[in-house]
Design an enzyme around this catalytic site. Structure first.
Site, PDB file in Angstrom:
ATOM      1  N   THR A 232      19.046  23.544  37.354  1.00  0.00           N
ATOM      2  CA  THR A 232      18.633  22.165  37.590  1.00  0.00           C
ATOM      3  C   THR A 232      19.000  21.370  36.352  1.00  0.00           C
ATOM      4  OG1 THR A 232      16.754  22.848  38.971  1.00  0.00           O
ATOM      5  CG2 THR A 232      16.629  20.670  37.977  1.00  0.00           C
ATOM      6  N   ASP A 263      10.213  22.438  42.381  1.00  0.00           N
ATOM      7  CA  ASP A 263       9.524  21.686  41.332  1.00  0.00           C
ATOM      8  C   ASP A 263      10.264  20.447  40.883  1.00  0.00           C
ATOM      9  OD1 ASP A 263      11.569  23.235  40.212  1.00  0.00           O
ATOM     10  OD2 ASP A 263      10.604  23.230  38.252  1.00  0.00           O
TER      11      ASP A 263
END
Length: 378
Positions: A232, A263
């Site tokens: 990410t 998340d």
């Protein structure tokens, strides 16, 4: 001469008071106009390699002369950095065309947060739109909301003139291997690399029916570990005036159950920032990490007086105590541009660039070991 003595005394007294007033106010004036921090502006983000394109894009946004006219240079820079990774499809894990779900469709998650107002904008499960972080910015700037999801987030993006993007659904070779595979109870029929049992490539989102005994789930608290970790882009920026912002962009875990959100777009998990203290960006197994809000924890650790490295390590150890095999990475920076990181389950890297640096630098962070003592957390 006597009548003039009171006038002379008053003049001397006024001169004496003026002298002391100047002595008292001079330090205050100096404090109101401190020397600029030589480390600013500053950019830090998760990962090296292709992810440094994001570092450079954010840094150039901050140093571009036109940024002086922006009211939100830190937010603009985070958006520019994450958008650069989206457009370049960094490592196939950011932007369109990568990490397909079980239906072989790519969906995107993104988050932006302003460190002054604490306002955030995010999208999750965004379909058929390439510019996820731009949609997150539109949520932040043009709504009173913090998170939009799924098809209705797509509709909002279209209304804002941000999509759809042509060719978005092509998930590349990984997607082509998985065309037509349902993924539930057919592991023996899956092609190699599609998450088949024992392939070692990917672990699918489905884990089968839960076994329950005595009102609880059988197995250890870490029993659902094992999802293949993914990358990410999470970034924190400090502008020349000390303004701070943070953001995250990802296409999530590969071969996830359609509808899964990790998340990345969750405030306090994917990223978090408070200009009074500092900011944090995270990467790793989002299904576990979002249970701990590690970036919120790390920033609060800074508030308690920890260094950035101490703050990151404490947040990671809290997760390791419950999930010894978790893959995670946190970058943390305080509002003075002092930075650090911690990770587990892999050798983590991060990139940063600030002040007058001519190029982005990369830092390698060895993993913390499960079972290591919590030095700060309880």
């Amino acid at each position: 001469m006597t009548p003039h003595r009171p006038r002379l005394a008053r003049a001397l007294a006024l001169s004496h008071l003026t002298h002391h007033f100047l002595l008292l106010t001079t330090p205050t004036t100096a404090l109101a106009n401190p020397s600029p921090n030589p480390h600013l502006p500053f950019v830090i983000n998760t990962w090296a390699g292709p992810f440094t394109v994001a570092t450079d894009a954010a840094y150039h946004s901050l140093t571009d002369p036109t940024s002086a006219h922006s009211r939100t240079p830190a937010l603009d820079a985070v958006q520019a950095g994450c958008a650069a990774c989206e457009q370049r499809q960094c490592d196939g894990t950011v932007g369109f065309g990568g990490s397909p779900d079980e239906a072989c469709e790519t969906t995107l998650d993104a988050l932006l947060m302003d460190g002054a107002s604490m306002k955030s904008g995010a999208v999750a499960g965004l379909r058929r739109i390439r510019d996820a972080v731009a949609v997150a910015r539109a949520v932040l700037d043009h709504t009173r909301h913090s998170l939009l999801v799924g098809d209705l987030a797509t509709r909002f993006a279209v209304e804002m003139g941000l999509g759809p993007g042509g060719g978005f659904g092509d998930a590349g070779e990984a997607g082509r291997r998985c065309r037509g595979v349902e993924g539930w109870g057919v592991q023996g029929e899956l092609e190699s690399g599609c998450g088949a049992a024992g392939s070692g490539d990917v672990v699918w989102g489905r884990i089968g029916p839960l076994s329950v005994a005595g009102g609880g789930v059988l197995g250890s608290v870490g029993g659902d570990e094992g999802q293949a970790s993914h990358d990410t882009i999470s970034m924190v920026v400090i502008d020349r005036e000390g303004g701070m912002a943070a953001g995250t962009s990802t296409n999530g875990a590969a071969f996830k159950i359609p509808g899964r959100v990790g998340d990345g777009p969750i405030v306090g998990s994917g990223s978090y920032v408070d200009r009074d203290v500092g900011g944090c960006g995270a990467t790793g197994d989002g299904d576990i990490m979002m249970r701990f809000l590690p970036c919120y924890q790390a920033v609060e650790n800074l508030r308690l007086g920890m260094t950035p490295t101490e703050a990151a390590e404490d947040a990671v150890r809290r997760m390791l105590r419950k999930y010894p095999n978790i893959s995670s990475g946190l970058v943390v920076v305080n509002n003075k541009a002092e930075h650090g990181a911690a990770g587990s389950g892999w050798t983590f890297t991060y990139a940063f660039r600030g002040g007058a640096m001519n190029a982005t630098e990369v830092v390698t962070v060895p993993p913390l070991e499960a079972g290591s003592a919590l030095q700060f957390g309880k």
